[in-house]
Design an enzyme around this catalytic site. Structure first.
Site, PDB file in Angstrom:
ATOM      1  N   SER A  46      16.338  21.541  19.081  1.00 21.83           N
ATOM      2  CA  SER A  46      17.315  22.247  18.242  1.00 21.83           C
ATOM      3  C   SER A  46      18.223  21.289  17.480  1.00 21.83           C
ATOM      4  CB  SER A  46      18.162  23.199  19.089  1.00 21.83           C
ATOM      5  OG  SER A  46      17.378  24.235  19.625  1.00 21.83           O
ATOM      6  N   ASP A  68       3.000  25.960  31.161  1.00 26.30           N
ATOM      7  CA  ASP A  68       4.162  26.741  31.570  1.00 26.30           C
ATOM      8  C   ASP A  68       3.687  28.076  32.120  1.00 26.30           C
ATOM      9  OD1 ASP A  68       6.480  28.116  31.927  1.00 26.30           O
ATOM     10  OD2 ASP A  68       7.176  27.989  29.848  1.00 26.30           O
ATOM     11  N   HIS A  95      14.238  20.849  29.969  1.00 28.00           N
ATOM     12  CA  HIS A  95      14.034  21.519  28.678  1.00 28.00           C
ATOM     13  C   HIS A  95      15.371  22.077  28.196  1.00 28.00           C
ATOM     14  CE1 HIS A  95       9.489  21.983  28.451  1.00 28.00           C
ATOM     15  NE2 HIS A  95       9.689  21.345  29.595  1.00 28.00           N
ATOM     16  N   SER A 108      19.296  20.251  24.027  1.00 28.53           N
ATOM     17  CA  SER A 108      20.043  19.876  22.828  1.00 28.53           C
ATOM     18  C   SER A 108      21.525  20.141  23.045  1.00 28.53           C
ATOM     19  CB  SER A 108      19.539  20.654  21.610  1.00 28.53           C
ATOM     20  OG  SER A 108      18.289  20.145  21.167  1.00 28.53           O
ATOM     21  N   ASP A 138       4.061  20.922  24.236  1.00 28.88           N
ATOM     22  CA  ASP A 138       5.254  21.556  24.773  1.00 28.88           C
ATOM     23  C   ASP A 138       4.992  23.049  25.009  1.00 28.88           C
ATOM     24  OD1 ASP A 138       7.896  21.843  25.551  1.00 28.88           O
ATOM     25  OD2 ASP A 138       8.643  22.133  23.511  1.00 28.88           O
ATOM     26  N   ASN A 174      14.060  16.960  26.799  1.00 30.93           N
ATOM     27  CA  ASN A 174      13.520  17.540  25.567  1.00 30.93           C
ATOM     28  C   ASN A 174      14.626  17.800  24.553  1.00 30.93           C
ATOM     29  OD1 ASN A 174      11.223  17.592  27.133  1.00 30.93           O
ATOM     30  ND2 ASN A 174      10.721  19.714  26.696  1.00 30.93           N
TER      31      ASN A 174
END
Length: 311
Positions: free
Chosen positions: A259, A104, A213, A216, A82, A256
């Site tokens: 959290s 990234d 991404h 959460s 990640d 993804n």
């Protein structure tokens, strides 16, 4: 079953209108909780490791724990880096047995992002590994990724075809309104995902897997538990789960989640010590923490991802 790439996972997810969960792992209990839920619900799975988790837990330990989870579950599991930010980090993970890496380069100029991503793709594909690239920048903080709101930017649909064709990436992370970490939005604001951008990207890259991404939801139950036992998280607001489920029914094949796992584990440990302050055996507080991870992942698989019974 062995470690697999995400290529077949994404093909099935795109065709059937669901997403595969990419859950960040840091230790044994988190890996166990995630994989126990996926086994029970027969869900494909991506276990992803940040550079910070790799430093914390050690690459070799994490790989052996993941290998053990494959033996225990007999599930197809993809092991993913990640937010790799350098060629050297991606190469190390590829050489160390990862089946997928993210490079990234979104903090670079567009041309530098293309060049770096292409270099990683060439090495990865030579070793049978798939690559996720990124266009656009998400605000927030997650491990080594720190982007201010001022520096965040939505993905430009006009760039996606050129980027994918020139780099050869296998999936693309985009920015449409998600944010890293628990503190995603200001109090009183209503989170919104830019589905218009997602639709435009989908039209320009038909059949191509898209990644979200910072997805959460920051479950209020666990925020309240943390605050009850001494925390200070009054402004923690996440992405509504119905928005994520809608995205999973479109071009988004990978979502993804990090959290929410951290909050579930920390809240449960805090609650345990509040009820049993004299406990000192790690098994006594890590067992309920692992169960909280398992329940959280099971909820995400069924209510957000829609990936249950897809193995």
């Amino acid at each position: 079953m062995a470690i697999v790439t995400s290529r077949e996972m994404f093909q099935k997810a795109y065709a059937d209108g669901y997403a595969v969960g990419a859950f960040n792992v840091n230790n044994m209990e988190i890996i166990q909780g995630i994989t126990e839920a996926a086994k029970e619900l027969r869900s494909p799975l991506i276990l992803q490791v940040s550079s910070g988790a790799r430093r914390y837990a050690n690459h070799t330990y994490l790989m052996k724990l993941i290998e053990a989870s494959i033996i225990e579950t007999d599930l197809p599991i993809c092991v993913h880096l990640d937010h790799g930010d350098t060629f050297e980090l991606c190469k190390s993970c590829i050489d160390g047995g990862f089946s997928s890496v993210m490079i990234d380069g979104s903090h670079h100029s567009y041309e530098d992002n293309v060049a770096l991503t292409r270099r990683v793709v060439e090495y990865a594909h030579d070793h049978g590994v798939v690559v996720e690239g990124e266009l656009g920048r998400l605000a927030g903080i997650e491990d080594d990724v720190k982007v201010s709101a001022e520096d965040a930017s939505y993905t430009d649909p006009d760039q996606v075809q050129d980027f994918v064709s020139r780099t050869g990436v296998d999936s693309l992370a985009i920015a449409i309104g998600t944010s890293h970490g628990a503190y995603k939005f200001k109090p009183g604001t209503k989170p919104q995902l830019r589905f218009d951008i997602l639709e435009e990207i989908e039209s320009r890259l038909p059949g191509f897997p898209i990644v979200l991404h910072g997805a959460s939801s920051v479950v209020p139950k666990f925020v309240e538990m943390i605050n009850r036992y001494g925390g200070q998280m009054p402004d923690a607001v996440g992405i509504p789960e119905e928005m994520l489920r809608k995205a999973a029914g479109m071009a988004v094949c990978k979502i993804n989640i990090d959290s929410d796992l951290r909050l579930a584990m920390t809240a449960t440990v805090r609650e345990h010590f509040a009820e049993y302050p004299s406990h000192f055996d790690p098994r006594e507080y890590l067992n309920p923490a692992r169960a909280a991870i398992r329940d959280m992942v099971a909820h995400k698989i069924v209510k957000v991802l829609g990936s249950n019974d897809k193995v």
